[in-house]
Scaffold this motif. Structure first.
Motif: not given
Length: 61
Positions: A17-19, A22-27
């Motif tokens: 879930q963290k991965l 984290g991928a969704k947190a791209e700018d």
């Protein structure tokens, strides 16, 4: 020892879930007022793919 964990193929549900999150947190900026039909279709496809990926991660646990 942490390095062994990183190289392991088996991740916990929380790690997966963290991965994913984290991928969704791209700018990346999405401007709805400038989006055309193709952009909106791509957004829908991306959201559906995210749902499938999350379901697959949960199912494997």
């Amino acid at each position: 020892m942490a390095q062994d964990r990183e190289n392991s193929q088996i991740l916990s549900k929380m790690e997966k879930q963290k991965l994913l999150y984290g991928a969704k947190a791209e700018d990346v900026e999405f401007a709805a007022e400038e989006a055309d039909r193709d952009d909106l279709e791509a957004l829908d496809r991306a959201q559906e793919a995210d749902k499938r990926q999350l379901q697959e991660i949960i199912k494997k646990q």
